[in-house]
Each structure stands twice: as C-alpha cells, then as structure tokens.
Design a protein around this motif. Structure first.
Motif, mmCIF file in Angstrom:
data_model
loop_
_atom_site.group_PDB
_atom_site.id
_atom_site.type_symbol
_atom_site.label_atom_id
_atom_site.label_comp_id
_atom_site.label_asym_id
_atom_site.label_seq_id
_atom_site.Cartn_x
_atom_site.Cartn_y
_atom_site.Cartn_z
ATOM 1 N N MET A 155 0.869 -1.180 0.000
ATOM 2 C CA MET A 155 0.000 0.000 0.000
ATOM 3 C C MET A 155 0.902 1.224 0.000
ATOM 4 N N LEU A 201 1.490 5.344 0.078
ATOM 5 C CA LEU A 201 0.889 6.584 0.564
ATOM 6 C C LEU A 201 1.711 7.778 0.081
ATOM 7 N N TRP A 228 -3.416 4.553 -1.904
ATOM 8 C CA TRP A 228 -4.073 4.729 -0.611
ATOM 9 C C TRP A 228 -5.560 4.998 -0.741
ATOM 10 N N ALA A 286 -7.682 6.508 5.299
ATOM 11 C CA ALA A 286 -6.506 5.683 5.010
ATOM 12 C C ALA A 286 -6.547 4.406 5.841
ATOM 13 N N ARG A 289 -8.953 2.057 4.286
ATOM 14 C CA ARG A 289 -8.353 1.480 3.083
ATOM 15 C C ARG A 289 -7.449 0.301 3.444
ATOM 16 N N LEU A 336 3.607 -1.269 4.018
ATOM 17 C CA LEU A 336 3.220 0.124 3.832
ATOM 18 C C LEU A 336 4.441 0.920 3.390
ATOM 19 N N GLY A 343 5.488 4.704 2.486
ATOM 20 C CA GLY A 343 5.015 6.080 2.559
ATOM 21 C C GLY A 343 6.096 7.072 2.222
ATOM 22 N N GLY A 400 3.282 10.805 3.850
ATOM 23 C CA GLY A 400 2.679 9.485 3.716
ATOM 24 C C GLY A 400 3.357 8.453 4.589
ATOM 25 N N ALA A 411 1.847 6.180 7.485
ATOM 26 C CA ALA A 411 2.040 4.730 7.440
ATOM 27 C C ALA A 411 2.487 4.197 8.795
#
Length: 250
Positions: free
Chosen positions: A66, A68, A95, A111, A114, A128, A130, A134, A138
């Motif tokens: 994921m 971000l 995200w 977020a 998500r 994650l 980021g 971001g 995360a």
C-alpha cells in the motif's frame, strides 16, 4: 444571511494564514535553500534514469504493498515506482484517495479503512510504503493495526526531531488547518511501530532535514541513506532498487 458563508470562509482563511505566518518556536530549520531549489528540477528525473541501470528481478516472495503519497502529492506521483514493483511481481495499491492535503482525522480514518479493506480481501499482511507525510501516516497505521502490517518503509518522512525541521511546515499548517505539532490524531510521532520499520533518508533532501527522516536508534529498526532529492524518492532508479531490496528482506 447570504454573506454569512463568505464571512465564515474569510475567517477560516485568515486563521490559516496566521498559522502559516507563525514564528518557529523551537528554531528548527529545514535543509539549505540551495537544496530546496534543486527540488524544482524533479521533471528531469526521467531523463536522469536513462543514465543509470535499474534491474528488476522477479520477486522470490511477492508482496502486497500500500503506497501513501507525500503532502500535496497525488498518488499518480508514485505511479512509476508502483509499476516497477509490479514488474517484479508485487501488487501495488494506492491509498484510495486523491491529493494528500494533510494528516487530518478524517483523512487518516479513510486511510485506515483502506488498509482494513485491502487486508480483508485476502487476509494477508501488507507492506506500507510512505513518501514524506505518507510515511508518517504509514507509521501511525502500523501502530494501530500491527497484525495487518508486515513492514513499514518511509521515504524522506519527518518522524523524528522537531516537526518544523523541514521546508514545508508553513504550507502544511495553512492547508491542513492545524499546527504540525498539534496533530488531529493522538500520537507520539517518534514512537516506533511494533513492526519492522525502515527509514530511507538522503543528505540531498531539500524538503525534510536528513536527521528528521533518518531518525534515531529506537525510532526505527534500520535507516538507509540514498543520494536522491526529496522528489527523487519516488522517481529515481536508486530509490526503487533500494525498495525492491527491502521487499526481498521481508
């Protein structure tokens, strides 16, 4: 009565302007002005990639990732990086929102949802990744849902030291509507998530001070120095290569 919404809007913008104009109480400083000016050369990054080699080998254990985006950035800014991850066999997910306009309570909640939705689809932990703000988000997601996160990788994220040790805190306060040291969610930014946490940082970062992105022992598990700009964290072969290596370590 028709002028009331206008008056309320004007008061709100006046409040945000005042936030942006605040003095820096802890005398923190971001990177040097020359480094900040170099950040505006980010459109040249695709050209620079032509002069270096990026080897994308098939992943031994494909991950679900994921991604971000940073403050003021749309997920499209991370699309090239996402494509390289998918070339290796990983699954890259955005995200689920548009431009990151700050870590407000509402945006963080979306977020978080998500992350929960992506996890529920397969019941598999996610990595994650980021960029800048971001990455800060995360880390907070991993603190709340460590059972759903395998690893956190931050890229130029200001999680350590003063939240004003960067060249974007005034813009952040104006747009997000709150002070950088008064987040809308309860947290201790320097606290390490209870999962493996890796911090990418660069001495050439023109936005976030390297010490803030590197962090101290105990605030992350490992720190990896790159030699890219802040924008280059999502646009350079070096950063993608480092991220692919991290995914292989999981």
């Amino acid at each position: 009565m028709a002028s009331l919404p206008f008056q309320e809007a004007r008061q709100e913008w006046s409040r945000r302007f005042a936030l942006a104009a605040e003095p820096c109480p802890d005398e923190a400083r971001g990177p040097r002005a020359l480094l900040l000016m170099r950040e505006f050369l980010w459109p040249l990054e695709p050209l620079k990639r032509r002069f270096s080699t990026l080897e994308v080998a098939p992943a031994r254990t494909p991950k679900r990732v994921m991604m971000l985006p940073g403050f003021g950035a749309h997920p499209v800014r991370m699309r090239w990086m996402a494509r390289q991850l998918e070339r290796a066999g990983h699954t890259a997910k955005s995200w689920g929102m548009g431009i990151n306009l700050g870590a407000t309570a509402d945006r963080f909640a979306k977020a978080e949802q998500r992350l929960l939705d992506l996890y529920d689809r397969r019941g598999e932990q996610l990595v994650l990744v980021g960029w800048s703000l971001g990455g800060v988000m995360a880390r907070e997601l991993a603190k709340r849902h460590p059972e759903k996160v395998e690893k956190v990788v931050t890229m130029g994220s200001p999680f350590s030291g003063s939240p004003r040790a960067n060249n974007g805190w005034r813009a952040y306060q104006a747009i997000a509507g709150h002070r950088v040291d008064e987040p809308e969610i309860e947290t201790v930014l320097t606290e390490k998530p209870p999962v493996e946490t890796v911090a990418f940082w660069s001495p050439r970062d023109g936005v976030v001070h390297p010490r803030s992105a590197c962090g101290r022992v105990g605030e992350r598990d490992r720190a990896i120095a790159l030699r890219c700009s802040h924008m280059g964290f999502v646009l350079s072969n070096e950063a993608v290569s480092a991220l692919l290596s991290e995914l292989e370590r999981s």
